[in-house]
Write an enzyme that holds these catalytic residues in place. Structure first.
Site, PDB file in Angstrom:
ATOM      1  N   TYR A 180     -14.450  22.227 -11.071  1.00 29.82           N
ATOM      2  CA  TYR A 180     -14.916  20.948 -11.631  1.00 29.82           C
ATOM      3  C   TYR A 180     -16.086  20.453 -10.776  1.00 29.82           C
ATOM      4  CZ  TYR A 180     -14.210  16.006 -13.064  1.00 29.82           C
ATOM      5  OH  TYR A 180     -14.332  14.733 -13.538  1.00 29.82           O
ATOM      6  N   ARG A 239       0.820  -1.219   0.000  1.00 26.45           N
ATOM      7  CA  ARG A 239       0.000   0.000   0.000  1.00 26.45           C
ATOM      8  C   ARG A 239       0.852   1.266   0.000  1.00 26.45           C
ATOM      9  NH1 ARG A 239      -1.862   0.771   4.766  1.00 26.45           N
ATOM     10  NH2 ARG A 239      -2.903  -1.230   5.004  1.00 26.45           N
ATOM     11  N   ASP A 264      -6.184  23.152  -8.676  1.00 24.11           N
ATOM     12  CA  ASP A 264      -6.364  22.086  -9.651  1.00 24.11           C
ATOM     13  C   ASP A 264      -5.705  22.558 -10.943  1.00 24.11           C
ATOM     14  OD1 ASP A 264      -7.308  20.364 -11.663  1.00 24.11           O
ATOM     15  OD2 ASP A 264      -9.118  19.900 -10.527  1.00 24.11           O
ATOM     16  N   LYS A 279      -5.846  12.757 -17.453  1.00 22.66           N
ATOM     17  CA  LYS A 279      -5.924  13.585 -18.649  1.00 22.66           C
ATOM     18  C   LYS A 279      -4.585  13.562 -19.395  1.00 22.66           C
ATOM     19  CE  LYS A 279      -9.982  14.273 -16.961  1.00 22.66           C
ATOM     20  NZ  LYS A 279     -10.394  15.358 -16.086  1.00 22.66           N
TER      21      LYS A 279
HETATM   22  C1  LIG Z   1     -11.235  15.148 -14.878  1.00 19.98           C
HETATM   23  C2  LIG Z   1     -10.923  16.189 -13.871  1.00 19.98           C
HETATM   24  C3  LIG Z   1     -10.735  15.849 -12.534  1.00 19.98           C
HETATM   25  C4  LIG Z   1     -10.981  14.464 -11.994  1.00 19.98           C
HETATM   26  O1  LIG Z   1     -10.145  13.510 -12.504  1.00 19.98           O
HETATM   27  P1  LIG Z   1     -10.597  11.962 -12.585  1.00 19.98           P
HETATM   28  O2  LIG Z   1      -9.310  11.274 -12.790  1.00 19.98           O
HETATM   29  O3  LIG Z   1     -11.562  11.879 -13.712  1.00 19.98           O
HETATM   30  O4  LIG Z   1     -11.229  11.630 -11.249  1.00 19.98           O
HETATM   31  C5  LIG Z   1     -10.382  16.844 -11.661  1.00 19.98           C
HETATM   32  N1  LIG Z   1     -10.222  18.119 -12.075  1.00 19.98           N
HETATM   33  C6  LIG Z   1     -10.395  18.474 -13.354  1.00 19.98           C
HETATM   34  C7  LIG Z   1     -10.197  19.894 -13.740  1.00 19.98           C
HETATM   35  C8  LIG Z   1     -10.758  17.527 -14.287  1.00 19.98           C
HETATM   36  O5  LIG Z   1     -10.972  17.894 -15.561  1.00 19.98           O
END
Ligand SMILES: *Cc1c(COP(=O)(O)O)cnc(C)c1O
Length: 404
Positions: A124, A70, A196, A221
């Site tokens: 988001y 872990r 973010d 992403k």
């Molecule tokens: C997609 C996204 C997330 C979340 O990511 P996941 O891996 O899909 O949980 C967080 N912040 C932004 C700006 C995003 O576009």
């Protein structure tokens, strides 16, 4: 578009550029044993030589030491270290099984019952859901603020405010925030600053250098880049690392070695992919801005986007995600535009090699700022296809939209 202040330095003394770092970072010889990309080390149990050895391990800092599955193996440490290297001023990075898990852990590492969070109104949507659900249930209140608030954030900070979360540019509407001004005002009142940074990645926005304490990425992403893995990360300053690590351990957070390995594999080509996403998206955004069917293009590199001048000041590039507003028409006309596209898929997420188009209705999710819009909105993720093919596809889409 990458600025490089150090062009004149000799190769031996100049710090490596980001395009070099994404290739070299995290590839420690003891983790790779000559293999180019760190291989997959899978583990739950780690075996010790003796009882004494097992007991000694429990008392040690487990950072970069095999202890129990872990806590990670060299496969996860390699990607985490690479992300740390890409963020000047960072101490370390923790990986999560998704971007949302990363946002939740970062928030829980700085907030306790009775505290208040200032959350950008353009966040988001699942980030809002954490605030309105989990945090609220724990007695942590949230106030939403205008993404364009700038230094005015100081007036919103109360005695209970412990954290400010930014997302720049904002989800769906792409407002660029004054990160240095907000971070300075928040820190002066003792608040943690979370960002973010998924849209820009550390390659196009140096979060910690602009005053951020915890930089969050949905690695799903651009880091992964192939639409086939869920992964998140939080990169922390030295001051915020211990709380982030302890909170994440207590939550049992761990990213699988296989997913981390795919993240590392994606990272090696991220700089070159981003360049193409940026160039193609900019070309398409500029083309859309000339079309009579389009009322507004929300792309941070275009003057029509709120906060564009801050993007120019603080960012070193753009990525492949933006929105545009149609000049009137209804939901059905927008659906006709999107449904008939041949090269754009219809689906959530972004950052992969393929183009996507979705209808977005940001005002359903917002509480502070509801800007007037000429018509329905579409969000595009521009992939790695030839941009002329994508333009032809969109031109046919606008034609369908016009012929109601
Ligand atoms: C997609 C996204 C997330 C979340 O990511 P996941 O891996 O899909 O949980 C967080 N912040 C932004 C700006 C995003 O576009």
């Amino acid at each position: 578009m990458a600025r490089d202040p150090d062009r004149s330095a000799s190769p031996a003394t100049r710090p490596p550029a980001d395009a070099t770092k994404v290739v070299t970072a995290g590839r420690r010889p003891e983790w790779t044993a000559g293999i180019v990309n760190p291989p997959v080390w899978r583990a739950s149990t780690i075996l010790y030589d003796s009882v004494a050895d097992l007991r000694a391990a429990a008392g040690r800092d487990t950072h970069h030491r095999l202890f129990y599955g872990r806590r990670g193996t060299p496969t996860q440490w390699s990607l985490a270290d690479a992300l740390t290297e890409l963020e000047p001023g960072a101490h370390a990075t923790f990986l999560y099984p998704s971007g949302v898990a990363a946002v939740a852990a970062a928030l829980l590492s700085v907030l306790s019952p009775g505290d208040e969070l200032l959350l950008v109104d353009s966040a988001y949507d699942p980030t809002r859901a954490i605030a309105d659900g989990l945090l609220k249930r724990m007695g942590i209140t949230t106030r939403f603020y205008d993404p364009l608030v700038g230094a005015g954030i100081a007036e919103l900070v109360s005695d209970r405010t412990r954290a400010v979360l930014l997302e720049s540019p904002g989800s769906l509407t792409f407002e660029v925030q004054d990160v240095p001004a907000i971070a300075a005002a928040a820190k002066a009142r003792g608040c943690a600053v979370l960002l973010d940074n998924t849209w820009a990645t550390p390659l196009h926005f140096r979060a910690l250098e602009h005053g951020v304490d915890l930089s969050i990425l949905a690695c799903t992403k651009y880091v992964v880049g192939h639409s086939d893995v869920m992964l998140g990360s939080v990169t922390a300053t030295p001051e915020r690392w211990a709380a982030l690590r302890d909170t994440s351990f207590q939550l049992g957070q761990t990213a699988s070695p296989d997913d981390a390995w795919l993240g590392s594999r994606g990272l090696r080509t991220m700089a070159i992919r981003l360049k193409q996403h940026e160039a193609s998206a900019l070309r398409i955004a500029e083309w859309l801005a000339t079309r009579p069917e389009v009322a507004q293009v929300l792309h941070p590199a275009l003057p029509s986007c709120p906060g564009h001048e801050l993007w120019r000041r603080d960012f070193t590039g753009a990525s492949g995600l933006f929105s545009f507003v149609l000049n009137g028409g209804d939901d059905a006309a927008r659906a006709r535009l999107i449904d008939g596209l041949e090269l754009f898929g219809i689906g959530y997420s972004w950052g992969g090699f393929e183009s996507l188009a979705i209808p977005v209705d940001p005002h359903r999710h917002r509480s502070v700022v509801k800007r007037e819009q000429a018509g329905p909105m579409v969000r595009l993720q521009i992939g790695l296809e030839d941009p002329d093919d994508l333009i032809a596809d969109l031109a046919a889409g606008l034609e369908r939209w016009r012929n109601l």
